[in-house]
Motif scaffolding. Structure first.
Motif, PDB file in Angstrom:
ATOM      1  N   GLY A   1      22.703  21.204  -9.096  1.00 50.18           N
ATOM      2  CA  GLY A   1      24.027  21.251  -9.656  1.00 50.18           C
ATOM      3  C   GLY A   1      25.329  20.965  -8.405  1.00 50.18           C
ATOM      4  N   THR A   2      24.920  20.547  -7.369  1.00 55.69           N
ATOM      5  CA  THR A   2      25.852  20.549  -6.248  1.00 55.69           C
ATOM      6  C   THR A   2      25.087  19.305  -5.249  1.00 55.69           C
ATOM      7  N   THR A   3      25.945  19.042  -4.035  1.00 55.30           N
ATOM      8  CA  THR A   3      25.603  18.126  -3.012  1.00 55.30           C
ATOM      9  C   THR A   3      24.924  18.907  -2.050  1.00 55.30           C
ATOM     10  N   GLN A   4      23.938  18.408  -1.172  1.00 52.06           N
ATOM     11  CA  GLN A   4      23.438  18.889   0.019  1.00 52.06           C
ATOM     12  C   GLN A   4      24.297  19.412   0.885  1.00 52.06           C
ATOM     13  N   ALA A   5      25.512  18.697   1.205  1.00 51.99           N
ATOM     14  CA  ALA A   5      26.840  19.244   2.074  1.00 51.99           C
ATOM     15  C   ALA A   5      27.175  20.482   1.647  1.00 51.99           C
ATOM     16  N   ALA A   6      27.558  20.771   0.221  1.00 54.04           N
ATOM     17  CA  ALA A   6      27.963  21.880  -0.430  1.00 54.04           C
ATOM     18  C   ALA A   6      27.183  23.096  -0.158  1.00 54.04           C
ATOM     19  N   GLU A   7      25.966  22.775  -0.525  1.00 55.27           N
ATOM     20  CA  GLU A   7      24.989  23.616  -0.489  1.00 55.27           C
ATOM     21  C   GLU A   7      24.667  24.302   1.039  1.00 55.27           C
ATOM     22  N   VAL A   8      24.636  23.486   1.739  1.00 60.72           N
ATOM     23  CA  VAL A   8      24.500  23.939   3.350  1.00 60.72           C
ATOM     24  C   VAL A   8      25.847  24.823   3.723  1.00 60.72           C
TER      25      VAL A   8
ATOM     26  N   ALA B   1      18.880  10.880   9.530  1.00 65.33           N
ATOM     27  CA  ALA B   1      17.897   9.925   9.280  1.00 65.33           C
ATOM     28  C   ALA B   1      16.690  10.575   8.643  1.00 65.33           C
ATOM     29  N   VAL B   2      16.514  11.734   8.425  1.00 58.45           N
ATOM     30  CA  VAL B   2      15.163  12.477   7.755  1.00 58.45           C
ATOM     31  C   VAL B   2      15.715  12.688   6.363  1.00 58.45           C
ATOM     32  N   GLY B   3      16.979  13.237   6.067  1.00 61.27           N
ATOM     33  CA  GLY B   3      17.499  13.200   4.760  1.00 61.27           C
ATOM     34  C   GLY B   3      17.456  14.924   4.375  1.00 61.27           C
ATOM     35  N   TRP B   4      17.092  15.744   5.467  1.00 64.00           N
ATOM     36  CA  TRP B   4      17.245  17.147   5.127  1.00 64.00           C
ATOM     37  C   TRP B   4      17.966  17.675   6.398  1.00 64.00           C
ATOM     38  N   VAL B   5      18.454  18.960   5.844  1.00 63.81           N
ATOM     39  CA  VAL B   5      19.153  19.811   6.891  1.00 63.81           C
ATOM     40  C   VAL B   5      18.295  21.125   7.135  1.00 63.81           C
ATOM     41  N   VAL B   6      18.025  21.509   8.532  1.00 69.00           N
ATOM     42  CA  VAL B   6      17.312  22.580   8.916  1.00 69.00           C
ATOM     43  C   VAL B   6      18.178  23.757   9.233  1.00 69.00           C
ATOM     44  N   LEU B   7      18.015  24.684   8.441  1.00 67.28           N
ATOM     45  CA  LEU B   7      18.907  26.027   8.739  1.00 67.28           C
ATOM     46  C   LEU B   7      17.912  27.092   9.230  1.00 67.28           C
ATOM     47  N   ARG B   8      18.492  28.168   9.723  1.00 74.19           N
ATOM     48  CA  ARG B   8      17.856  29.576   9.937  1.00 74.19           C
ATOM     49  C   ARG B   8      18.444  30.349   9.498  1.00 74.19           C
ATOM     50  N   ASP B   9      17.709  31.171   8.594  1.00 73.36           N
ATOM     51  CA  ASP B   9      18.457  32.585   7.823  1.00 73.36           C
ATOM     52  C   ASP B   9      18.650  33.734   8.937  1.00 73.36           C
ATOM     53  N   PRO B  10      19.462  34.536   8.164  1.00 77.08           N
ATOM     54  CA  PRO B  10      19.821  35.747   8.958  1.00 77.08           C
ATOM     55  C   PRO B  10      18.800  36.332  10.051  1.00 77.08           C
ATOM     56  N   ASP B  11      17.318  36.152   9.518  1.00 71.24           N
ATOM     57  CA  ASP B  11      16.235  36.717  10.100  1.00 71.24           C
ATOM     58  C   ASP B  11      15.553  35.898  11.240  1.00 71.24           C
ATOM     59  N   HIS B  12      16.303  34.639  11.540  1.00 72.72           N
ATOM     60  CA  HIS B  12      15.846  33.457  12.423  1.00 72.72           C
ATOM     61  C   HIS B  12      14.642  32.746  11.769  1.00 72.72           C
ATOM     62  N   ALA B  13      14.225  32.753  10.467  1.00 77.10           N
ATOM     63  CA  ALA B  13      13.273  32.009   9.887  1.00 77.10           C
ATOM     64  C   ALA B  13      13.904  30.657   9.423  1.00 77.10           C
ATOM     65  N   VAL B  14      13.343  29.423   9.833  1.00 74.19           N
ATOM     66  CA  VAL B  14      14.069  28.153   9.438  1.00 74.19           C
ATOM     67  C   VAL B  14      13.587  27.755   8.123  1.00 74.19           C
ATOM     68  N   PHE B  15      14.432  27.141   7.481  1.00 75.72           N
ATOM     69  CA  PHE B  15      14.318  26.482   6.116  1.00 75.72           C
ATOM     70  C   PHE B  15      14.823  25.263   6.217  1.00 75.72           C
ATOM     71  N   CYS B  16      14.556  24.384   5.097  1.00 75.71           N
ATOM     72  CA  CYS B  16      15.401  23.071   5.144  1.00 75.71           C
ATOM     73  C   CYS B  16      16.088  22.864   3.620  1.00 75.71           C
ATOM     74  N   VAL B  17      17.295  22.145   3.576  1.00 75.70           N
ATOM     75  CA  VAL B  17      17.919  21.752   2.523  1.00 75.70           C
ATOM     76  C   VAL B  17      17.921  20.303   2.309  1.00 75.70           C
ATOM     77  N   LEU B  18      16.994  19.983   1.245  1.00 79.39           N
ATOM     78  CA  LEU B  18      17.020  18.653   0.827  1.00 79.39           C
ATOM     79  C   LEU B  18      17.986  18.082   0.359  1.00 79.39           C
ATOM     80  N   THR B  19      18.117  16.722   0.037  1.00 78.60           N
ATOM     81  CA  THR B  19      19.196  16.072  -0.911  1.00 78.60           C
ATOM     82  C   THR B  19      18.907  16.426  -2.325  1.00 78.60           C
ATOM     83  N   PRO B  20      19.584  16.082  -3.091  1.00 82.70           N
ATOM     84  CA  PRO B  20      19.447  16.322  -4.542  1.00 82.70           C
ATOM     85  C   PRO B  20      18.380  15.301  -5.216  1.00 82.70           C
TER      86      PRO B  20
END
Length: 127
Positions: free
Chosen positions: A75-82, A98-117
């Motif tokens: 229900g939202t965009t990738q940019a808004a969710e990031v 170029a890859v279509g996702w954004v890699v983030l790090r949570d507060p405990d330093h574990a990485v995860f990816c936010v894909l496009t809708p």
């Protein structure tokens, strides 16, 4: 506003071999194979979501993070969710269009990816 869990990503030197093992173990099947814009191979297995995604990694891991979550905005965009997740305490690690996702790090330093809708844009089908 929220996201849905798409898959658990497992980094491995042999995505096809590990996917075969887990398909045998779980009675699942390969759903998709592809190579991203950087030449990284992926094999996705399962029946439904969330699935397992085996990501090729040439880095030998000796106890580091081999699993990460991929989430897709609902229900939202990738940019808004990031932005929402950064406001909640995440940190952007890599934002390569170029890859279509954004890699983030949570507060405990574990990485995860936010894909496009959408399904994996900017990837090449390797089947």
């Amino acid at each position: 506003m929220s996201s849905e869990l798409v898959c658990t990503v497992i980094e491995t030197g042999d995505p096809d071999g590990l996917a075969r093992f887990w398909c045998t173990a779980l009675g699942w099947q390969v759903i998709d194979r592809w190579v991203d814009a950087h030449g990284t191979a992926f094999v996705e297995v399962g029946p439904d979501r969330p699935r397992l995604l085996f990501q090729q990694s040439s880095t030998a891991r000796s106890g580091g993070q081999r699993l990460h979550l991929d989430i897709r905005p609902v229900g939202t965009t990738q940019a808004a969710e990031v932005r929402r997740l950064v406001d909640a305490g995440a940190e952007i690690v890599d934002d390569d269009a170029a890859v279509g996702w954004v890699v983030l790090r949570d507060p405990d330093h574990a990485v995860f990816c936010v894909l496009t809708p959408d399904e994996r844009p900017d990837t090449t089908d390797a089947e």
